[in-house]
Design an enzyme around this catalytic site. Structure first.
Site, mmCIF file in Angstrom:
data_model
loop_
_atom_site.group_PDB
_atom_site.id
_atom_site.type_symbol
_atom_site.label_atom_id
_atom_site.label_comp_id
_atom_site.label_asym_id
_atom_site.label_seq_id
_atom_site.Cartn_x
_atom_site.Cartn_y
_atom_site.Cartn_z
ATOM 1 N N CYS A 114 0.872 -1.174 0.000
ATOM 2 C CA CYS A 114 0.000 0.000 0.000
ATOM 3 C C CYS A 114 0.915 1.232 0.000
ATOM 4 O O CYS A 114 2.133 1.119 0.170
ATOM 5 C CB CYS A 114 -0.872 -0.003 1.249
ATOM 6 S SG CYS A 114 0.111 0.111 2.736
ATOM 7 N N HIS A 144 3.553 1.339 11.239
ATOM 8 C CA HIS A 144 2.587 1.130 12.331
ATOM 9 C C HIS A 144 2.616 2.244 13.379
ATOM 10 O O HIS A 144 1.663 2.405 14.131
ATOM 11 C CB HIS A 144 2.913 -0.162 13.084
ATOM 12 C CG HIS A 144 2.702 -1.406 12.293
ATOM 13 N ND1 HIS A 144 1.679 -1.544 11.396
ATOM 14 C CD2 HIS A 144 3.375 -2.582 12.283
ATOM 15 C CE1 HIS A 144 1.738 -2.748 10.866
ATOM 16 N NE2 HIS A 144 2.758 -3.402 11.370
ATOM 17 N N GLU A 194 0.398 -1.460 15.891
ATOM 18 C CA GLU A 194 -0.304 -0.215 15.545
ATOM 19 C C GLU A 194 -1.272 0.167 16.662
ATOM 20 O O GLU A 194 -1.352 1.342 17.056
ATOM 21 C CB GLU A 194 -1.074 -0.383 14.220
ATOM 22 C CG GLU A 194 -1.793 0.899 13.829
ATOM 23 C CD GLU A 194 -2.806 0.695 12.716
ATOM 24 O OE1 GLU A 194 -2.427 0.158 11.656
ATOM 25 O OE2 GLU A 194 -3.976 1.057 12.928
ATOM 26 N N THR A 244 -6.294 0.499 11.517
ATOM 27 C CA THR A 244 -6.512 0.835 10.096
ATOM 28 C C THR A 244 -6.828 -0.393 9.239
ATOM 29 O O THR A 244 -7.404 -0.260 8.163
ATOM 30 C CB THR A 244 -5.264 1.528 9.504
ATOM 31 O OG1 THR A 244 -4.131 0.683 9.699
ATOM 32 C CG2 THR A 244 -5.029 2.881 10.123
ATOM 33 N N SER A 265 1.353 -11.450 8.962
ATOM 34 C CA SER A 265 0.791 -10.158 8.538
ATOM 35 C C SER A 265 -0.708 -10.172 8.793
ATOM 36 O O SER A 265 -1.442 -11.007 8.251
ATOM 37 C CB SER A 265 1.085 -9.933 7.049
ATOM 38 O OG SER A 265 0.086 -9.138 6.470
ATOM 39 N N ASN A 309 -3.040 -8.044 7.929
ATOM 40 C CA ASN A 309 -3.932 -7.722 6.801
ATOM 41 C C ASN A 309 -3.979 -8.848 5.779
ATOM 42 O O ASN A 309 -5.012 -9.102 5.162
ATOM 43 C CB ASN A 309 -3.612 -6.346 6.213
ATOM 44 C CG ASN A 309 -2.439 -6.355 5.274
ATOM 45 O OD1 ASN A 309 -2.592 -6.647 4.099
ATOM 46 N ND2 ASN A 309 -1.249 -6.063 5.773
ATOM 47 N N SER A 345 1.917 -5.712 2.743
ATOM 48 C CA SER A 345 3.365 -5.770 2.957
ATOM 49 C C SER A 345 4.051 -6.755 2.000
ATOM 50 O O SER A 345 5.176 -7.165 2.248
ATOM 51 C CB SER A 345 3.640 -6.144 4.410
ATOM 52 O OG SER A 345 2.872 -7.258 4.784
#
Ligand code: SF4
Length: 294
Positions: free
Chosen positions: A12, A72, A124, A159, A215, A217, A259
């Site tokens: 991202c 983060h 984060e 997020t 990870s 996400n 990532s």
């Protein structure tokens, strides 16, 4: 076989920015990073080869060290401590994460107890929590249901939070809190990636989700994909792909976490193309990234 690649697959904006900032800092000399810069073991290996060291404990940072703060972010206490130790700070905190810090602090200034929706062990969330005095942190609906009634409550979220959990949690909270102030701080990159994954998983015979197993996400993308398409596999690299997964597969979907470097995605796509050419798979298709015929 046709390969469909999600447009949002891979780094991202915030992670790309953090890697660029860290790479620039590496040009000036040795650099430490507090925690993994990104959750991808192969990219970490590449950065180590360039001279980056990773430390988990702020006690391992010494006077004069250059320390990268990853996307983060961290709590203000960590920054203060590092400065006191005489370290030089290179702040690669994603501006969207900084925005969550600002919103959490604003809610507190306005007199709202602050609830963070997210994983209390995620760096984060730990960083966001460090910006307010007594945050509540909740990660599931059971926790939301157990909350007592509040006259007022302010909400921010991790997020990368799952949008469905966010919606369900806010619906439940609105029944038990008189004055509820909510900031939807789910990053758009995450929302788009999750939406695309859900859609793509419904259009293909098999889904590959590329990303570190650590990870958050990438794991969420896998869970979303699996709920739509049982033939979903979470892989870190092409080495984990098994040919027998592809029996009867005409269309394969590929997505990747925030990532996952582009070069790892390219390796998987190349592998799929080779597999297709090797006669293990049938049909012809167009790879979205290269536009090349398979
Ligand atoms: S997912 Fe969003 S908030 Fe997180 S690093 Fe990427 S751009 Fe920033």
């Amino acid at each position: 076989m046709e390969i469909k690649i999600a447009e949002s697959a891979g780094f991202c904006w915030g992670v790309k920015r953090a890697v660029n900032i860290a790479t620039q800092a590496l040009k000036r000399g040795k650099v430490l990073c507090l925690g993994e810069l990104i959750h991808n073991s192969r990219e970490i290996k590449r950065l180590k080869a360039l001279g980056m060291d990773f430390v988990e404990d702020i006690e391992d940072v010494g006077k004069g060290d250059t320390v990268v703060i990853r996307s983060h972010g961290v709590s203000p206490g960590v920054i203060r401590y590092l400065r006191k130790k005489g370290a030089e700070i290179v702040d690669a905190t994603c501006p969207f994460v900084k925005d969550v810090h600002e919103k959490a602090m604003r809610l507190e200034r306005e007199g709202y107890p602050v609830l963070i929706l997210g994983n209390p062990r995620h760096p984060e969330v730990i960083g966001i929590a460090g910006h307010v005095r007594e945050p509540l942190i909740i990660n599931d609906m059971e926790g939301i249901r157990r909350l007592p009634k509040f006259p007022k409550l302010g909400v921010v979220c991790q997020t990368t939070l799952n949008m469905n959990f966010f919606k369900e949690a806010i619906a439940e909270l609105s029944l038990k809190v008189k004055e509820l102030k909510v900031y939807n701080t789910i990053c758009r990159a995450t929302a788009v990636r999750q939406k695309e994954t859900r859609e793509l998983a419904g259009q293909v015979d098999l889904m590959l989700i590329i990303g570190g197993k650590n990870s958050s996400n990438s794991t969420k993308l896998y869970q979303i994909s699996k709920s739509v398409n049982p033939r979903s596999y979470h892989i870190e690299s092409k080495e984990e792909i098994r040919e027998d997964w592809f029996k009867g597969v005409n269309v394969v979907g590929v997505t990747a976490g925030a990532s996952t470097p582009q070069w790892v995605i390219d390796e998987v796509v190349e592998y799929l193309k080779d597999l297709s050419k090797g006669g293990e798979l049938s049909g012809r298709g167009v790879c979205k990234t290269t536009g090349g015929k398979l």
